[in-house]
Design an enzyme around this catalytic site. Structure first.
Site, mmCIF file in Angstrom:
data_model
loop_
_atom_site.group_PDB
_atom_site.id
_atom_site.type_symbol
_atom_site.label_atom_id
_atom_site.label_comp_id
_atom_site.label_asym_id
_atom_site.label_seq_id
_atom_site.Cartn_x
_atom_site.Cartn_y
_atom_site.Cartn_z
ATOM 1 N N SER A 211 19.893 15.639 9.268
ATOM 2 C CA SER A 211 18.869 14.936 8.517
ATOM 3 C C SER A 211 19.046 15.130 7.013
ATOM 4 O O SER A 211 20.053 14.720 6.463
ATOM 5 C CB SER A 211 17.486 15.383 8.997
ATOM 6 O OG SER A 211 16.555 14.352 8.829
ATOM 7 N N LYS B 194 -8.880 6.821 1.473
ATOM 8 C CA LYS B 194 -8.620 8.109 0.831
ATOM 9 C C LYS B 194 -8.380 9.209 1.845
ATOM 10 O O LYS B 194 -7.603 10.132 1.612
ATOM 11 C CB LYS B 194 -9.791 8.474 -0.090
ATOM 12 C CG LYS B 194 -9.568 9.737 -0.903
ATOM 13 C CD LYS B 194 -8.375 9.597 -1.830
ATOM 14 C CE LYS B 194 -8.180 10.839 -2.691
ATOM 15 N NZ LYS B 194 -6.975 10.724 -3.537
#
Length: 271
Positions: free
Chosen positions: A86, A138
């Site tokens: 990765s 949010k």
């Protein structure tokens, strides 16, 4: 500093990148180190000695960009002696050449996010979280409730965007067609033999082979200089082992803070 670099004999710098990107391989420290090596006239080339399962997406991107800048000036090899998965592979792929031990594992091209969901556990003990917010989304990464379909879609959009950046970076670094890289970017890992066939690495060998390749490109003797990021006061006082433990604990605490939503984005490994 410039005078000192001129007085030193030309050498190949070997930079150890061992461990997770973030808590162990600190992105800012290693980016600064690669910048110094680019400007050090006595360093004629660099070997990145990588053994990493990945780490934070932002951290891997920061180091990768520093590698790209470095390779424009000097030969750079990404050597994988264990695992280059990765984010660890992302950094290696930015080098001019990737060499691995025959037993090494590389790949795992992909992006993953972690977020604990604790709402059911809180319900069982009678605890309820009250949230006040401005901005409809949010608290979209809140661990205290299940995400809505809209929130899941937006989170997936972020993952897909970073995934495409990862794929594009590997395609550019390895000079491969982007569709070919996308077919390989399933998140799976590859043995060195399979990685050569897929075009993800160039050759197998050991660290000495990597050093010799850089030295040949730079036309200097294979003289090695081991370099590492400058140690801060905390590292000096507590030592590397205790510092790594402390930073891992701090990372876990920070990642579970409600203000951050308990959300972490990784190019590999575990948080």
């Amino acid at each position: 500093m410039e005078i000192m670099s001129r007085l030193r004999p030309p050498a190949v710098a070997v930079v150890d990148m061992q461990g997770m990107i973030g808590p162990t391989v600190r992105p800012l420290e290693f980016s600064r180190l690669l910048l110094r090596l680019r400007d050090d006239q006595s360093v004629r080339g660099v070997v990145l000695n990588i053994d990493s399962p990945g780490g934070t997406a932002v951290g891997a991107d920061m180091i990768t960009r520093a590698v790209v800048r470095l390779r424009r000036e000097k030969p750079v090899v990404g050597f994988v002696g264990g695992i280059g998965a990765s984010g660890g592979y992302m950094i290696a792929a930015a080098s001019q050449r990737v060499i691995t031990l025959p037993s090494a594992i590389v790949g795992a091209i992909g992006v993953i996010s972690y977020r604990p969901q604790v709402n059911e556990a809180l319900d069982r003990i009678g605890v309820h979280m009250r949230v006040s917010k401005s901005g409809r989304l949010k608290d979209m990464l809140s661990p205290f409730r299940e995400p809505t379909e809209e929130e899941q879609s937006k989170e997936q959009h972020v993952l897909d965007s970073l995934y495409e950046q990862f794929v594009s970076g590997v395609a550019e670094g390895r000079a491969l067609p982007i569709e070919q890289v996308r077919e390989l970017a399933t998140g799976e890992v590859f043995t060195s033999a399979d990685a050569i066939e897929a075009g993800l690495i160039d050759d197998t060998g050991d660290l000495e082979d990597a050093v010799e390749w850089v030295a040949d490109e730079a036309r200097i003797p294979p003289r090695v200089r081991l370099v590492r990021p400058r140690r801060g006061l905390r590292q000096v006082l507590f030592g590397r082992a205790s510092t790594a433990l402390l930073e891992s604990v701090l990372l876990d605490v920070e990642g579970s803070m409600p203000s951050a939503g308990g959300w972490a984005l990784y190019t590999g490994g575990r948080p």
